[in-house]
Scaffold this active site. Structure first.
Site, PDB file in Angstrom:
ATOM      1  CB  CYS A  33      -0.893   0.047   1.228  1.00 44.38           C
ATOM      2  SG  CYS A  33      -1.939  -1.363   1.370  1.00 44.38           S
ATOM      3  CB  CYS A 102      -1.192   9.493   6.514  1.00 45.39           C
ATOM      4  SG  CYS A 102      -0.728   9.204   4.796  1.00 45.39           S
TER       5      CYS A 102
END
Lengths: 128, 394
Positions: A33, A102
């Protein structure tokens, strides 16, 4: 694209590195990812005495890790557990929509590190 | 403190409009504002300018001016070529062949056609990004109506065996389209010698203006219109001509093609020096073909770190670069081109593309070679994936 806060934490990351005396380590994400976050905690009497991070990822991932470690340093395990991804993103003056994950990764990495500490201390793990 | 440097190494994303091109365009934004479709002199001045540009394009790629159609750029040209040929020839068949490393302006129209009942074969590539002519030959069926293979890849710079693929398509009687957006002005092209039936190009990739391009359509090709409306472009592409843009495209293609040889020699030398310099960084690898690549393309993968953070740090040093395609930088998807080349999933995120241009100097290349190892080291020190021997000693 990024706020000044994000750029500051990306350029001058706080608490970056490894913690040799860590008693709780959490790693989340995967290279496929494009993001891996690893959080090291040194916990004494339920207080986070020291914290460090290592991150493979974009500018937002590095800044989120840096900010998250700042926000939990010196806090109790309870306080650190309740740090939300929103709080991380807010402290960074916002993240672009495609980078919100994030800050979620930062929250998850802290949870993973705390659970690792609880496991090592023979204490019951916490649930999300 | 010294002035911040400004080193532009993203010429595959776009190029600086050349001052001579701007000068050629300017009068068509001021005094010669007439509509080319108007009968009076004003209009005829604009019409002549458009026809002159058409002649310049024809000369650059070796076709007739009546086979050149101006569009709003590479994406429109690709959309038109693919959808236009598909809909005009669907009685013959509904099968299209393309590759897995095309630009999204080819892949997405093809995917859309699948939703409209067409069938598309996405051919694989080898580790260098090359599509073998044999795989094209093997994929052609009775109902194949179009083969669309890019001339040169925008991310890794690999140049495809276009004349060979063109010859196969000609022999089998299938139309051959090539997205030559990255190649025009950088690689010699002749549509007859290369058996190309349709070709897309875009002005801003060779120092022309943005928002203008063209589609070459061989005179015998059956193609539907994409933009319906007025009778411009011989009733095939409606809309008042973007006269200043078209004039700029003509001036830019003329200039680029005449300077191509000289310019390529210079840029390729710098490219090879840059590749050599950057490959001294441990755990780095060149993406794309070592020699069969665009003269300006450098694409290198650095293990254990992620591309965007490299770009942000390069930007701090005044170096403008890209991770791959500029169009995908907002998305999180790994490069479909690198994935198709077989780069492992955990490594596709660490690629950096530097595309040089006419203005790139020896000093620029030296500066990047000097700066980048430190950036890679800094990010590797931060990454949990980095093996101990690559880390700074504390």
């Amino acid at each position: 694209m990024y706020s000044e806060q994000v750029m500051d934490h990306f350029m001058n990351p706080r608490n970056q590195g490894r913690l040799l005396n860590a008693n709780g380590i959490g790693e989340v994400g995967n290279a496929t990812c494009g993001d891996i976050m690893k959080i090291y905690l040194f916990i004494v009497d339920s207080v986070i005495e020291d914290v460090a991070f290592e991150t493979f990822g974009c500018g937002a991932a590095i800044a989120s890790s840096s900010m998250a470690t700042e926000l939990i340093k010196g806090k109790t395990v309870d306080e650190a557990w309740s740090l939300s991804n929103k709080a991380v993103a807010q402290a960074l003056d916002g993240l672009p929509p495609q980078k919100i994950h994030c800050s979620i990764l930062a929250e998850e990495a802290i949870h993973a590190a705390i659970n690792d500490y609880l496991r090592r201390s023979d204490l019951p793990e916490r649930k999300e | 403190m010294s002035e911040k440097k400004c080193i532009y190494m993203d010429n595959a994303a776009t190029t600086k409009t050349h001052p001579d091109v701007v000068s050629a365009m300017l009068p068509y934004m001021t005094e010669y504002f007439g509509n080319p479709s108007s009968l009076y002199d004003f209009g005829q001045t604009s019409k002549k300018a458009v026809e002159r540009a058409r002649q310049q394009v024809a000369q650059a790629i070796g076709c007739g001016p009546e086979e050149v159609y101006f569009t709003a750029g590479g994406s429109e040209s690709n959309n038109w070529a693919i959808k236009g040929v598909a809909f005009a020839n669907q009685k013959k068949g509904k099968h299209i062949i393309t590759s897995s490393i095309e630009h999204h302006a080819v892949i997405h129209p093809c995917e859309w056609l699948v939703s409209q009942g067409f069938e598309v074969t996405f051919l694989p590539v080898d580790e260098y990004g090359i599509i073998s002519p044999e795989s094209v030959a093997g994929a052609i069926r009775e109902d194949t109506i179009l083969v669309s293979i890019m001339f040169a890849n925008n991310e890794i710079g690999t140049i495809e065996p276009i004349p060979e693929i063109g010859a196969i398509c000609k022999e089998k009687g299938v139309y051959f389209h090539t997205d030559a957006v990255q190649a025009v002005g950088h690689v010699p092209i002749n549509v007859d010698e290369m058996h190309i039936d349709l070709l897309s190009l875009s002005a801003h990739k060779f120092h022309g203006p943005k928002g203008v391009g063209c589609l070459y359509v061989r005179s015998n090709v059956k193609i539907e219109r994409l933009i319906h409306g007025g009778g411009q472009e011989r009733k095939r592409r409606a809309g008042t001509e973007h006269v200043p843009g078209i004039v700029g495209l003509g001036a830019a293609i003329d200039r680029s093609v005449s300077l191509m040889y000289e310019s390529n020699m210079q840029i390729q030398k710098l490219r090879d020096r840059l590749i050599e310099g950057l490959l001294t960084i441990p755990h780095s690898r060149l993406n794309g073909h070592p020699t069969n690549r665009l003269s300006n393309n450098v694409n290198i993968m650095f293990e254990f770190i992620e591309g965007e953070s490299i770009l942000l740090l390069l930007n701090q040093y005044g170096i403008a670069a890209s991770t791959g395609s500029a169009c995908t930088s907002a998305s999180l998807e790994p490069s479909h081109v690198l994935v198709a080349c077989g780069v492992p999933h955990d490594r596709v995120h660490g690629s950096l593309r530097l595309t040089l241009g006419e203005e790139t100097t020896e000093e620029d290349v030296s500066y990047v070679i000097e700066i980048l190892p430190g950036i890679v080291k800094r990010l590797r020190d931060m990454s949990p994936l980095t093996p101990d021997e690559l880390r700074s000693k504390k």
